[in-house]
Motif scaffolding. Sequence first.
Motif, short mmCIF file in Angstrom:
data_model
loop_
_atom_site.label_atom_id
_atom_site.label_comp_id
_atom_site.label_asym_id
_atom_site.label_seq_id
_atom_site.Cartn_x
_atom_site.Cartn_y
_atom_site.Cartn_z
N LEU A 224 47.59 37.48 45.75
CA LEU A 224 47.22 36.44 45.13
C LEU A 224 48.11 36.03 44.10
O LEU A 224 48.37 36.73 43.25
CB LEU A 224 45.82 36.91 44.43
CG LEU A 224 44.48 37.18 45.34
CD1 LEU A 224 43.27 37.45 44.38
CD2 LEU A 224 44.56 36.21 46.46
N PRO A 225 48.62 34.74 44.26
CA PRO A 225 49.71 34.25 43.36
C PRO A 225 49.32 33.43 41.96
O PRO A 225 48.33 32.96 42.19
CB PRO A 225 50.76 33.41 44.21
CG PRO A 225 49.58 32.50 45.13
CD PRO A 225 48.39 33.80 45.24
N LYS A 226 50.05 33.48 41.04
CA LYS A 226 49.95 32.46 40.00
C LYS A 226 48.93 32.62 39.20
O LYS A 226 48.43 31.36 38.93
CB LYS A 226 50.58 31.21 40.48
CG LYS A 226 52.07 31.19 40.91
CD LYS A 226 52.39 29.83 41.24
CE LYS A 226 53.99 29.73 41.56
NZ LYS A 226 54.36 30.68 42.67
N ILE A 227 47.94 33.60 39.31
CA ILE A 227 46.66 33.69 38.56
C ILE A 227 47.25 33.44 36.82
O ILE A 227 48.03 34.31 36.35
CB ILE A 227 45.93 34.99 38.73
CG1 ILE A 227 45.24 34.72 40.28
CG2 ILE A 227 44.99 35.14 37.57
CD1 ILE A 227 44.58 35.95 40.51
N GLU A 228 46.40 32.83 36.16
CA GLU A 228 46.63 32.72 34.71
C GLU A 228 45.65 33.40 33.90
O GLU A 228 45.85 33.56 32.65
CB GLU A 228 46.91 31.45 34.31
CG GLU A 228 48.31 30.71 34.97
CD GLU A 228 48.65 29.29 34.18
OE1 GLU A 228 48.04 29.13 33.31
OE2 GLU A 228 49.45 28.92 34.74
N SER A 229 44.57 33.59 34.58
CA SER A 229 43.37 34.11 33.41
C SER A 229 42.48 34.98 34.36
O SER A 229 42.35 34.99 35.42
CB SER A 229 42.68 33.00 32.88
OG SER A 229 42.01 32.33 33.80
N HIS A 230 41.84 35.85 33.61
CA HIS A 230 40.75 36.49 34.24
C HIS A 230 39.49 35.71 34.83
O HIS A 230 38.90 36.19 35.68
CB HIS A 230 39.93 37.52 33.33
CG HIS A 230 39.26 37.06 32.01
ND1 HIS A 230 39.80 36.31 31.17
CD2 HIS A 230 38.01 37.12 32.09
CE1 HIS A 230 38.67 36.02 30.14
NE2 HIS A 230 37.64 36.32 30.69
#
Length: 540
Positions: free
Chosen positions: A214-220
């Motif tokens: 999973l790419p480029k997640i910025e937050s929970h």
Amino acid sequence: MPLDRPPTPLSAVILREVPGVAQVLTPAALDFVAALQSRFGLRLHALMIARARRQERIDRGELPDYLPETKDIRQGIWEAPPVPEALRDRRVEITGPVGRKTIINALNSGAKVFMADFEDATAPGFTNIIAGHANMLDYRDGTLEYDDPKTGKCYLVGRNPALLIPRPRGLHMTEANVLTGGQPVSAALFDFGLLIFHCGRALAATGRGPFFYLPKIESHDEARFWNDVFLFAQGETGLEPGTIKATVLIETLPAAFQMDEIIWELRDHIAGLNCGRWDYIFSYIKTLRNHAAYVLPDRAQLTMDRAFLATYAARLVKVCHRRGIHAMGGMSAAIPVRGDAKATEEAFAKVRADKNREAELGHDGTWVAHPDLVPVAMEVFDAAMPGPNQIRRPRQDWRIEPAMLLKPHEGKVTGAGLRGNIAVAIEYVAQWLSGRGAVPIRGLMEDMATAEIARAQLWQWLRHGTTVELADGDSARLSAEWLAALVQEEIVAILNRVGPGGFHKGHYASAARLVLEAATAEVLPDFITDQAYDLLNALD
């Protein structure tokens, strides 16, 4: 329709016919993608607005920090469930685009895992995307082969192939060629939906998945979104809860402060975290774009053993091992240079040193970009890691304060670095517009992440009036006029190299315009692909 009844999912409409589309986008598959979009599209839109609001606060002076409201999760004593047997040993993973020949060569490379990349290493024209999904169907069925029309050679998957883990496109991207309700579907939901719909049950039956990067997640909150997508997809396809396993790339600066929380939200589906170093550098520049104290030197000086990058890697290992999951190392961009033995040996030495650093730090595996580098990385991890991983090797003595995750590298901005960024950005974007997502440039394997670094550094240096040190010992402050003149010089150099016909066929003029507009924009664009995607579609 009565107001007390929920609306039914809208059907999906295909705007273009390309080879393989009937095989991939069957009516049932389209209905599944439409159901994902109907159920999660508005929520995804809200998450993108939350990204923008967070960036606005940082632009005004707020700096990333650990979240006070999730302190109990960070300090809690808990672990994720053990990973499936197929994911226990991931000591060397090879990555690459989803072209047929590339997939076969990667599966036969000797690596433990092949990350099949629908994102940064694939130019997302509809032809490429559909062909990639068609290749996934043949991988599922064991019928993947390729007859090279140039050489007559037949490529077949060997007896002990790498485990294939696809990476769908990021949450910020759209698939403009498929609409629901008159709007483009999410590219992330499109890729994930097709992969899980077509391949999920078959891969689960053979123990080969379904697994994802999973790419480029910025937050929970975005991790929770993916977790809910997984739960819905498992229910719709008849898979047991927890069957899907995901490795999250920590490749954005905000996510580095929420590693525990991301694992917690995905705890029934998490397999590991990965140091996506190139996108992470880009995110650091983008996130701290308005802060002059965080201007970075030449890209070549941004090494993983210093400053914010060293802290980020150490925290990832610490958090992952505390939670019982894999801490995957990142990509070494150096690759062999055909016909140049000295340059190739230098590349091997750089990769060897980088992998030694990762193994000693405690990583459980690493990435390479070329089959010839698999034995180099494998030798390092075999020596340092006799077991399948190092998860039980604790790293809890490291105390990592927020300021350590923000500390910039010290160094110089040089004329060579400035020209190098211009050349790499233009060359890569031109290749991307031509349909190529992974491109060897100057002895490095470049993908969209490195092009993003290059153009973001140009913007940062221009925005903050950075002084550039020149080869003759002089120095000068970067200006928009100087930058435009250097772009013009690069265009002339490309013209001299490829000729007018090659210049226009190679889309260099469009690439130069996109890069210069991004570098001189009043506000740093989030992604250069946002501006370039429409043009890519038209060319495709």
